[in-house]
Design a protein around this motif. Structure first.
Motif, short mmCIF file in Angstrom:
data_model
loop_
_atom_site.label_atom_id
_atom_site.label_comp_id
_atom_site.label_asym_id
_atom_site.label_seq_id
_atom_site.Cartn_x
_atom_site.Cartn_y
_atom_site.Cartn_z
N ARG A 153 61.54 109.40 26.97
CA ARG A 153 60.67 109.23 28.13
C ARG A 153 60.69 107.80 28.66
O ARG A 153 60.55 107.58 29.86
CB ARG A 153 59.23 109.64 27.78
CG ARG A 153 58.27 109.62 28.96
CD ARG A 153 56.88 110.12 28.60
NE ARG A 153 56.19 109.18 27.72
CZ ARG A 153 54.92 109.31 27.33
NH1 ARG A 153 54.23 110.37 27.72
NH2 ARG A 153 54.35 108.41 26.54
N ALA A 156 62.90 106.88 31.71
CA ALA A 156 62.59 107.32 33.07
C ALA A 156 61.82 106.24 33.82
O ALA A 156 61.21 105.35 33.23
CB ALA A 156 61.76 108.61 33.02
N VAL A 173 67.22 112.79 39.11
CA VAL A 173 66.39 113.95 38.79
C VAL A 173 64.94 113.52 38.90
O VAL A 173 64.55 112.50 38.30
CB VAL A 173 66.68 114.49 37.38
CG1 VAL A 173 65.69 115.61 37.03
CG2 VAL A 173 68.10 115.00 37.29
N GLN A 175 61.02 114.84 38.39
CA GLN A 175 60.12 115.90 37.91
C GLN A 175 58.79 115.77 38.62
O GLN A 175 58.14 114.72 38.61
CB GLN A 175 59.91 115.82 36.40
CG GLN A 175 58.92 116.88 35.89
CD GLN A 175 59.00 117.11 34.41
OE1 GLN A 175 60.05 117.47 33.87
NE2 GLN A 175 57.90 116.90 33.71
N ILE A 233 61.43 118.91 32.08
CA ILE A 233 62.31 118.03 31.32
C ILE A 233 61.81 117.96 29.88
O ILE A 233 60.65 117.69 29.63
CB ILE A 233 62.35 116.62 31.94
CG1 ILE A 233 62.97 116.67 33.34
CG2 ILE A 233 63.12 115.65 31.05
CD1 ILE A 233 62.93 115.34 34.07
N ILE A 236 65.39 113.02 27.55
CA ILE A 236 66.25 112.16 28.37
C ILE A 236 67.06 111.30 27.42
O ILE A 236 66.51 110.66 26.51
CB ILE A 236 65.41 111.26 29.31
CG1 ILE A 236 64.45 112.11 30.15
CG2 ILE A 236 66.33 110.45 30.22
CD1 ILE A 236 63.43 111.27 30.92
N LYS A 243 72.12 109.07 32.61
CA LYS A 243 71.12 109.69 31.75
C LYS A 243 71.37 111.20 31.71
O LYS A 243 71.54 111.83 32.76
CB LYS A 243 69.70 109.38 32.26
CG LYS A 243 69.37 107.89 32.23
CD LYS A 243 68.02 107.62 32.83
CE LYS A 243 67.67 106.12 32.73
NZ LYS A 243 68.54 105.29 33.59
N ARG A 244 71.36 111.74 30.53
CA ARG A 244 71.53 113.18 30.35
C ARG A 244 70.15 113.79 30.17
O ARG A 244 69.42 113.45 29.26
CB ARG A 244 72.43 113.46 29.15
CG ARG A 244 72.66 114.96 28.89
CD ARG A 244 73.84 115.16 27.93
NE ARG A 244 73.74 114.27 26.79
CZ ARG A 244 73.06 114.54 25.69
NH1 ARG A 244 72.37 115.67 25.58
NH2 ARG A 244 73.04 113.67 24.68
N VAL A 245 69.81 114.70 31.07
CA VAL A 245 68.48 115.29 31.11
C VAL A 245 68.53 116.71 30.54
O VAL A 245 69.28 117.56 31.02
CB VAL A 245 67.93 115.34 32.55
CG1 VAL A 245 66.54 115.97 32.58
CG2 VAL A 245 67.93 113.94 33.15
N SER A 246 67.74 116.96 29.51
CA SER A 246 67.64 118.29 28.92
C SER A 246 66.47 119.03 29.56
O SER A 246 65.37 118.49 29.68
CB SER A 246 67.42 118.20 27.40
OG SER A 246 68.50 117.51 26.78
N GLU A 252 71.45 121.24 30.95
CA GLU A 252 71.45 119.78 30.98
C GLU A 252 71.99 119.29 32.32
O GLU A 252 72.88 119.92 32.91
CB GLU A 252 72.28 119.20 29.84
CG GLU A 252 71.67 119.44 28.46
CD GLU A 252 72.41 118.70 27.36
OE1 GLU A 252 71.78 118.39 26.33
OE2 GLU A 252 73.63 118.46 27.53
N VAL A 258 66.26 108.95 36.46
CA VAL A 258 65.27 110.01 36.27
C VAL A 258 63.90 109.46 36.65
O VAL A 258 63.52 108.37 36.19
CB VAL A 258 65.23 110.51 34.81
CG1 VAL A 258 64.21 111.63 34.66
CG2 VAL A 258 66.62 110.98 34.37
#
Length: 467
Positions: A153, A156, A173, A175, A233, A236, A243-246, A252, A258
């Motif tokens: 977190r 972000a 991304v 949220q 999300i 991260i 950044k790879r966001v799950s 992903e 983010v």
């Protein structure tokens, strides 16, 4: 002679606090304001002002595209993010200076320190100084909510950091589905960023009219913004400059940045309010009555810290009402029921009054008027966008209960419409107003056909209303 050091001690120099301080000082009160960061508060420093400047910047891309249909040939355009950020910073510095100057001219003393409450009439500054005040006003605003603790977190950003990014990411991304999330989604998309909006719910803008929210979603998708509903999300992870966001559904997304824009929380933590016995709501907001007074008679609160309506003009009105009432012997309270609101998305939204769902929940029998048309500008630009307007009318009294707009200049129109609703305007008042042609606003006074909730308004091919 007063037995207190000051008549009014204000904690927080945002829009509400500075207005209250200036008005109180104008009545002869000795006023001191404590601000630990920058004068101007969220709106001026890291909120609506810099955001609107970024919105302006983002809309030039569409303007350049539209120009071709009107005979203009514009080649070789480019955008420089550092220039925008630097120019924004200059304007914010100018506005902060104006805020400071206005307070100084009013005779208000500014203390550049954090202040906390020690009792009903006492505050403590960060340097240890203890001061007494006849009245204390809390105007500390709010801060972005980071949501649940998820892995990464800290990687972000929030709306605070968005104004100071060193570089413009190629993808992002976001949220959230409130106005802050969607405004940033649209403005970054307008600047060329590939944007994905992630939201746990089934629709955008939960507190707005259903049809307006649906139309905004359709327009955002048409503008290339991906919208993923029903997911959140869950993690991260840093990955080679990105950044790879799950997501909660197992997918992903790799993005350059983010942003978490899932609401805001009142700034009450660590203020020492418990020392004076000030009551807080479950979310940390200060509980106040209609006059902004807490359960402690000498302590008041205005603005976002009370979580009534998180809007700058509302905070200003609350601060003004407080000062008039307490120091000017001119008691009045703020009416929070009819506040015009704009969402600076693409296209922008303007609303005032009740949504259709709210009005029905209150037991009103309604007449619904709608119009949906292609704006005149789009007839030559070729852009696939539409304007939508909706009137919610009390069938019994003919009073207009709500107006909901989505399309170019909606924010400008809704401010004027707000005056009409505040005066108790009826549909007949709208009807007998002569239209200004050609304009989008004329549709507000030419709607005649009633619609059921599920009806779609008649869609004209062009913006040529019947006159």
């Amino acid at each position: 002679m007063s037995s207190y050091d000051v008549d009014l001690f204000v904690i927080g120099a945002g829009s509400g606090g500075t207005r209250a301080a200036r008005i109180a000082a104008g009545y002869g009160a000795k006023v001191m304001v404590a601000e630990e960061y920058r004068v101007g508060g969220t709106c001026v420093i890291r909120g609506c002002v810099p955001k609107k400047l970024f919105v302006y910047a983002s809309r030039f891309a569409h303007e350049f595209e539209d120009a071709a249909g009107f005979g203009w040939s514009i080649a070789g355009t480019s955008f420089d993010w550092p220039t925008l950020v630097a120019n924004k910073d200059k304007e914010i510095a100018r506005l902060e200076g104006a805020y400071r100057a206005n307070l100084g001219r009013s005779g208000v003393e500014i203390v550049a320190q954090r202040a906390t409450v020690e009792g009903p009439h006492a505050v403590r500054l960060a340097d240890g100084t203890r001061l007494t005040a006849r009245y204390i006003l809390i105007a500390t605003g709010g801060h972005p909510n980071l949501g649940p603790a998820i892995p990464g977190r800290e990687l972000a950003i929030t709306s605070n950091e968005a104004f100071h990014l060193e570089r413009l990411p190629d993808s992002m991304v976001i949220q959230g589905a409130g106005y802050i999330a969607l405004e940033f989604a649209c403005l970054f998309a307008g600047l060329g960023v590939t944007v994905t909006v992630v939201h746990r719910g089934a629709r955008l803008l939960r507190e707005f009219d259903d049809e307006v929210a649906q139309r905004l979603e359709a327009e955002m998708r048409a503008n290339g913004i991906a919208i993923e509903l029903g997911v959140t999300i869950t993690g991260i992870h840093a990955e080679a400059g990105a950044k790879r966001v799950s997501l909660s559904d197992g997918r992903e997304i790799v993005a350059g940045e983010v942003m978490l824009a899932i609401g805001r929380q009142p700034n009450t933590s660590g203020l020492g309010l418990a020392n004076a016995g000030v009551e807080l709501a479950a979310n940390g907001a200060i509980k106040v009555d209609a006059g902004s007074r807490t359960n402690v008679p000498s302590i008041y609160a205005v603005g976002d810290v009370t979580d009534r309506l998180q809007l700058t003009p509302v905070a200003i009105r609350e601060g003004h009402a407080f000062a008039d009432t307490v120091f000017g012997d001119k008691p009045w309270t703020v009416d929070h029921s009819l506040v015009a609101t704009a969402v600076f998305t693409e296209p922008e939204i303007g609303v005032v009054g009740l949504t259709e769902a709210e009005a029905r929940a209150k037991g009103y029998r309604l007449d619904i008027y709608k119009t949906d048309f292609r704006p005149m500008k789009a007839t030559l630009s070729g852009r696939a966008t539409r304007t939508f307007m909706k009137l919610v009318v009390d069938q019994t009294t003919d009073r207009v209960l709500g107006v909901h707009l989505i399309g170019e200049a909606s924010a400008e129109m809704i401010q004027i419409v707000g005056i009409v609703l505040a005066m108790g305007g009826t549909k007949a008042d709208f009807d007998r107003t002569i239209a200004l042609h050609p304009s989008a606003a004329e549709e507000l006074v030419t709607m005649r056909t009633k619609h059921a909730s599920s009806d779609l308004p008649e869609q004209s091919a062009e913006s040529t209303p019947a006159i």
